[in-house]
Design a protein around this motif. Structure first.
Motif, PDB file in Angstrom:
ATOM      1  N   ARG A  16      40.805 -38.910   0.135  1.00 44.96           N
ATOM      2  CA  ARG A  16      40.504 -39.466   1.469  1.00 44.96           C
ATOM      3  C   ARG A  16      39.632 -38.529   2.321  1.00 44.96           C
ATOM      4  O   ARG A  16      38.884 -38.981   3.185  1.00 44.96           O
ATOM      5  N   ASN A  17      39.679 -37.223   2.076  1.00 45.07           N
ATOM      6  CA  ASN A  17      38.857 -36.293   2.873  1.00 45.07           C
ATOM      7  C   ASN A  17      37.369 -36.399   2.565  1.00 45.07           C
ATOM      8  O   ASN A  17      36.538 -35.912   3.324  1.00 45.07           O
ATOM      9  N   VAL A  18      37.024 -36.945   1.416  1.00 46.07           N
ATOM     10  CA  VAL A  18      35.619 -37.034   1.013  1.00 46.07           C
ATOM     11  C   VAL A  18      35.198 -38.493   0.859  1.00 46.07           C
ATOM     12  O   VAL A  18      34.046 -38.849   1.107  1.00 46.07           O
ATOM     13  N   GLY A  19      36.127 -39.323   0.442  1.00 47.95           N
ATOM     14  CA  GLY A  19      35.809 -40.725   0.157  1.00 47.95           C
ATOM     15  C   GLY A  19      35.079 -40.845  -1.167  1.00 47.95           C
ATOM     16  O   GLY A  19      35.048 -39.912  -1.980  1.00 47.95           O
ATOM     17  N   GLY A  20      34.490 -41.999  -1.381  1.00 50.94           N
ATOM     18  CA  GLY A  20      33.673 -42.204  -2.568  1.00 50.94           C
ATOM     19  C   GLY A  20      34.456 -42.116  -3.862  1.00 50.94           C
ATOM     20  O   GLY A  20      35.603 -42.562  -3.953  1.00 50.94           O
ATOM     21  N   VAL A  21      33.806 -41.512  -4.843  1.00 59.89           N
ATOM     22  CA  VAL A  21      34.333 -41.480  -6.203  1.00 59.89           C
ATOM     23  C   VAL A  21      34.594 -40.028  -6.597  1.00 59.89           C
ATOM     24  O   VAL A  21      33.841 -39.130  -6.214  1.00 59.89           O
ATOM     25  N   ARG A  22      35.656 -39.808  -7.337  1.00 59.89           N
ATOM     26  CA  ARG A  22      35.877 -38.499  -7.948  1.00 59.89           C
ATOM     27  C   ARG A  22      36.267 -38.701  -9.397  1.00 59.89           C
ATOM     28  O   ARG A  22      37.217 -39.413  -9.702  1.00 59.89           O
ATOM     29  N   LEU A  39      38.608 -47.250 -17.124  1.00 57.60           N
ATOM     30  CA  LEU A  39      38.251 -45.989 -16.459  1.00 57.60           C
ATOM     31  C   LEU A  39      39.136 -45.892 -15.213  1.00 57.60           C
ATOM     32  O   LEU A  39      38.891 -46.539 -14.199  1.00 57.60           O
ATOM     33  N   TYR A  40      40.173 -45.064 -15.327  1.00 62.44           N
ATOM     34  CA  TYR A  40      41.297 -45.098 -14.391  1.00 62.44           C
ATOM     35  C   TYR A  40      41.235 -43.961 -13.375  1.00 62.44           C
ATOM     36  O   TYR A  40      40.808 -42.853 -13.703  1.00 62.44           O
ATOM     37  N   ALA A  41      41.673 -44.270 -12.160  1.00 57.69           N
ATOM     38  CA  ALA A  41      41.912 -43.246 -11.110  1.00 57.69           C
ATOM     39  C   ALA A  41      40.635 -42.534 -10.680  1.00 57.69           C
ATOM     40  O   ALA A  41      40.584 -41.310 -10.588  1.00 57.69           O
ATOM     41  N   LEU A  42      39.614 -43.289 -10.386  1.00 62.63           N
ATOM     42  CA  LEU A  42      38.325 -42.721  -9.980  1.00 62.63           C
ATOM     43  C   LEU A  42      38.151 -42.645  -8.461  1.00 62.63           C
ATOM     44  O   LEU A  42      37.129 -42.140  -7.977  1.00 62.63           O
ATOM     45  N   LYS A  43      39.117 -43.091  -7.729  1.00 63.78           N
ATOM     46  CA  LYS A  43      38.969 -43.110  -6.268  1.00 63.78           C
ATOM     47  C   LYS A  43      38.943 -41.680  -5.719  1.00 63.78           C
ATOM     48  O   LYS A  43      39.777 -40.847  -6.078  1.00 63.78           O
ATOM     49  N   ASN A  64      28.159 -47.886   0.647  1.00 63.04           N
ATOM     50  CA  ASN A  64      29.611 -47.687   0.540  1.00 63.04           C
ATOM     51  C   ASN A  64      30.383 -49.007   0.421  1.00 63.04           C
ATOM     52  O   ASN A  64      31.531 -49.028  -0.025  1.00 63.04           O
ATOM     53  N   ASN A  65      29.732 -50.099   0.808  1.00 65.59           N
ATOM     54  CA  ASN A  65      30.395 -51.407   0.693  1.00 65.59           C
ATOM     55  C   ASN A  65      30.663 -51.805  -0.753  1.00 65.59           C
ATOM     56  O   ASN A  65      31.465 -52.698  -1.019  1.00 65.59           O
ATOM     57  N   LEU A  66      29.953 -51.136  -1.673  1.00 66.53           N
ATOM     58  CA  LEU A  66      30.131 -51.477  -3.085  1.00 66.53           C
ATOM     59  C   LEU A  66      31.255 -50.681  -3.753  1.00 66.53           C
ATOM     60  O   LEU A  66      31.563 -50.889  -4.932  1.00 66.53           O
ATOM     61  N   LEU A  67      31.851 -49.760  -2.978  1.00 63.24           N
ATOM     62  CA  LEU A  67      32.820 -48.836  -3.583  1.00 63.24           C
ATOM     63  C   LEU A  67      34.016 -49.552  -4.236  1.00 63.24           C
ATOM     64  O   LEU A  67      34.361 -49.272  -5.391  1.00 63.24           O
ATOM     65  N   ASP A  68      34.631 -50.466  -3.515  1.00 61.14           N
ATOM     66  CA  ASP A  68      35.811 -51.138  -4.071  1.00 61.14           C
ATOM     67  C   ASP A  68      35.463 -51.884  -5.355  1.00 61.14           C
ATOM     68  O   ASP A  68      36.221 -51.859  -6.335  1.00 61.14           O
ATOM     69  N   GLU A  69      34.314 -52.538  -5.336  1.00 54.51           N
ATOM     70  CA  GLU A  69      33.857 -53.260  -6.514  1.00 54.51           C
ATOM     71  C   GLU A  69      33.637 -52.290  -7.687  1.00 54.51           C
ATOM     72  O   GLU A  69      34.009 -52.586  -8.837  1.00 54.51           O
ATOM     73  N   PHE A  70      33.049 -51.141  -7.373  1.00 46.61           N
ATOM     74  CA  PHE A  70      32.832 -50.112  -8.398  1.00 46.61           C
ATOM     75  C   PHE A  70      34.170 -49.698  -9.023  1.00 46.61           C
ATOM     76  O   PHE A  70      34.317 -49.676 -10.249  1.00 46.61           O
ATOM     77  N   LEU A  71      35.142 -49.408  -8.182  1.00 48.14           N
ATOM     78  CA  LEU A  71      36.441 -48.931  -8.683  1.00 48.14           C
ATOM     79  C   LEU A  71      37.162 -50.025  -9.472  1.00 48.14           C
ATOM     80  O   LEU A  71      37.758 -49.750 -10.518  1.00 48.14           O
TER      81      LEU A  71
END
Lengths: 362, 362
Positions: B329-335, B322-326, B307-314
């Motif tokens: 908040r109830n699930v986290g990660g990528v959508r 590739l916009y608005a992939l966050k 999960n530490n790589l999430l911000d870098e991924f986004l």
């Protein structure tokens, strides 16, 4: 491209510069590569829009700090339900007073009667709403939860010149067809509401300005999105709001600021209205339908003395780029809606056409 | 001008050709010299728009003739109140059954509980809504006024593959995030509703498709503009509706027709979703959050194993358009929300980026 002078009562014309700006950034808002209608209501870009709308409104309308600004689903008519649901419980009696000065006032009190006891303390129905009825201050009783008025009557072309005052009963005003067209002392009102589509933006949203202490009285079974507290607690973003309407309103408010604000625009509005009223008053060919001392400066209604000429009047007007002048079926004749966005040239063009038409047909 | 691939959950991206058409005629609709947002909802030009929307919807969704199409104020969440107000009275007991498959389902049953007795007959809350809960058909009792489901869960990326069937209790489905993305037999539903802002148009309006016989049960104190009959009797124009949203939806429906209709688009949607699910399933770097047999083809949710790589991924995704992939908040990660308007190239670009990011970081 030619734009007509659009005298429609609403959804109504918006300033051309506003429309051009919206068009220009329609596919790419703020360099995002997406339209303002394609971004989240929770994005920082949209947050900036709604914050700026708040600031512009506060400044333009001089809104005191104990009032909340809400952007509410459903236009003004949804507020005909929301007002009683939020306010009738202010007093145990669940009673409210309504002034019946036109069609929308009547719809408002009919809807409120679902939820409590409604007293119509003044009405001008007998004279087909050609005036604002006189309100006997003694009838504004302590036990009313609120007093409801429609400040400007789109259909009948009348408006309150002064507002009824009471330090006991909060005044609720439907200002859909005139909000921000004239100076107001917001502190004299408990609630002001306005559908956007006449003077503020596109349709499908209402603006509500409410004194904070009035947020505490909603009936327990108030639907969540009719409950004003839902909006005040979540900055009108408890659910996905009509983001396009809020964005367009913000552009209209910026434009209004550039025009010099409400006082400056009110002066222009009076001058614009006088251009047309002067033609009517100097003629026997045109007959005003509203009593002179109750005239609106937003909606000007009149008949042709010879009603057989009406269709010809409307057709020739349209050929000259004067659009949507047909009066509402309840009044007939002609209605010129001249909201803030109508330029002076539009009113001049209409006045000139009226002169011309009279000269040729009179 | 560069448009990003917009994976936002809603207000969501619309087809670029639709946006271009709207932009092009924004100041001058149908040669009128006025914008579609500046003309009366009662003009013949707007009537033509709403009629065409009806026809396109009827054809695309194959709506039986005993159903009414309504365009209703306030988005899907306003229907969380309107559904119980219109339907709970169908049975004396004022009871309804709700399936709790996600956040919006939960909000819907919480709101309905203001107006009657709500039984939650199935829930997947315990597993953080990673699946559609199993419904025991024996629990769908005769005395329920209706059974409510949320057919696709935007936040959790799940959907009903099959729908619960009962010949005793009308099925009410919130289809906001998937209506017209998959083939449906409308005849199996009592009411379908959908906020426009995900798959159908801009925000601030909901589409309601209701079996005619269900229009007769509204509670007496239902606010006029939450009463479905108000809309069905006046062709959704009892008051000024959100004309811009109806117009934009009509353009989206025309586009959908040009794509070959719902069956053709469903096929494309499945292929689009598989492009991304395949990357997830072939990797230990990405972890799907929804159970495989409950996966949505509209909203794809996953985590990064680290999960530490999430911000870098986004951040890197955004740099690639590739916009608005966050994730919510109830699930986290990528959508990744990939509604009808998301082109295949957008999904390909995301899949390629995911591969690339894994290779560089894995």
């Amino acid at each position: 491209m030619t734009r007509v002078f659009n005298f429609g009562a609403g959804p109504a014309m918006l300033p051309t510069s506003v429309m051009q700006k919206a068009q220009q950034e329609f596919l790419n808002y703020a360099g995002m590569g997406a339209s303002v209608i394609e971004i989240s209501h929770r994005s920082k870009e949209f947050e900036a829009i709604i914050n700026e709308a708040d600031e512009l409104l506060s400044e333009l309308a001089n809104i005191p700090s104990n009032y909340k600004i809400l952007y509410v689903h459903g236009g003004a008519q949804m507020q005909f339900s929301a007002i009683p649901l939020n306010l009738l419980n202010r007093k145990q009696e669940r009673k409210a007073a309504y002034v019946e000065s036109g069609n929308f006032a009547k719809l408002a009190n009919k809807e409120a009667a679902r939820f409590g006891d409604i007293d119509i303390i003044a009405s001008s129905e007998e004279t087909n709403y050609d005036r604002i009825p006189t309100i006997d201050p003694k009838l504004i009783e302590d036990e009313y939860s609120y007093l409801h008025i429609t400040s400007n009557n789109t259909i009948y072309g009348t408006r309150f010149q002064q507002f009824p005052m009471s330090n006991k009963v909060p005044l609720v005003a439907d200002m859909t067809s005139e909000f921000l067209s004239r100076k107001l002392d917001i502190g004299n009102f408990g609630v002001i509401f306005a559908g956007l589509q006449k003077n503020l933006g596109p349709s499908g949203l209402a603006l509500v300005i409410i004194r904070e202490d009035l947020l505490e009285f909603a009936m327990p079974n108030t639907p969540n999105l009719l409950h004003y507290k839902t909006y005040s607690e979540k900055h009108s973003l408890a659910n996905t709001n009509n983001t396009f309407a809020i964005y367009m309103m913000k552009l209209v408010l910026e434009w209004l600021s550039e025009q010099g604000g409400v006082a400056a625009v009110e002066e222009k509005n009076e001058a614009k209205a006088n251009l047309i009223y002067d033609v009517i008053d100097q003629s026997n060919f045109y007959l005003a339908t509203a009593q002179p001392e109750h005239r609106s400066i937003m909606n000007i209604t009149f008949n042709l003395a010879d009603n057989n000429l009406l269709d010809e009047f409307l057709n020739q007007a349209l050929e000259k780029g004067l659009y949507a002048l047909k009066g509402h079926r309840n009044v007939g004749g002609v209605r010129a809606s001249i909201y803030n966005a109508m330029p002076e040239e539009g009113c001049k063009a209409l006045a000139a056409f009226m002169h011309d038409f009279e000269r040729k047909s009179g």
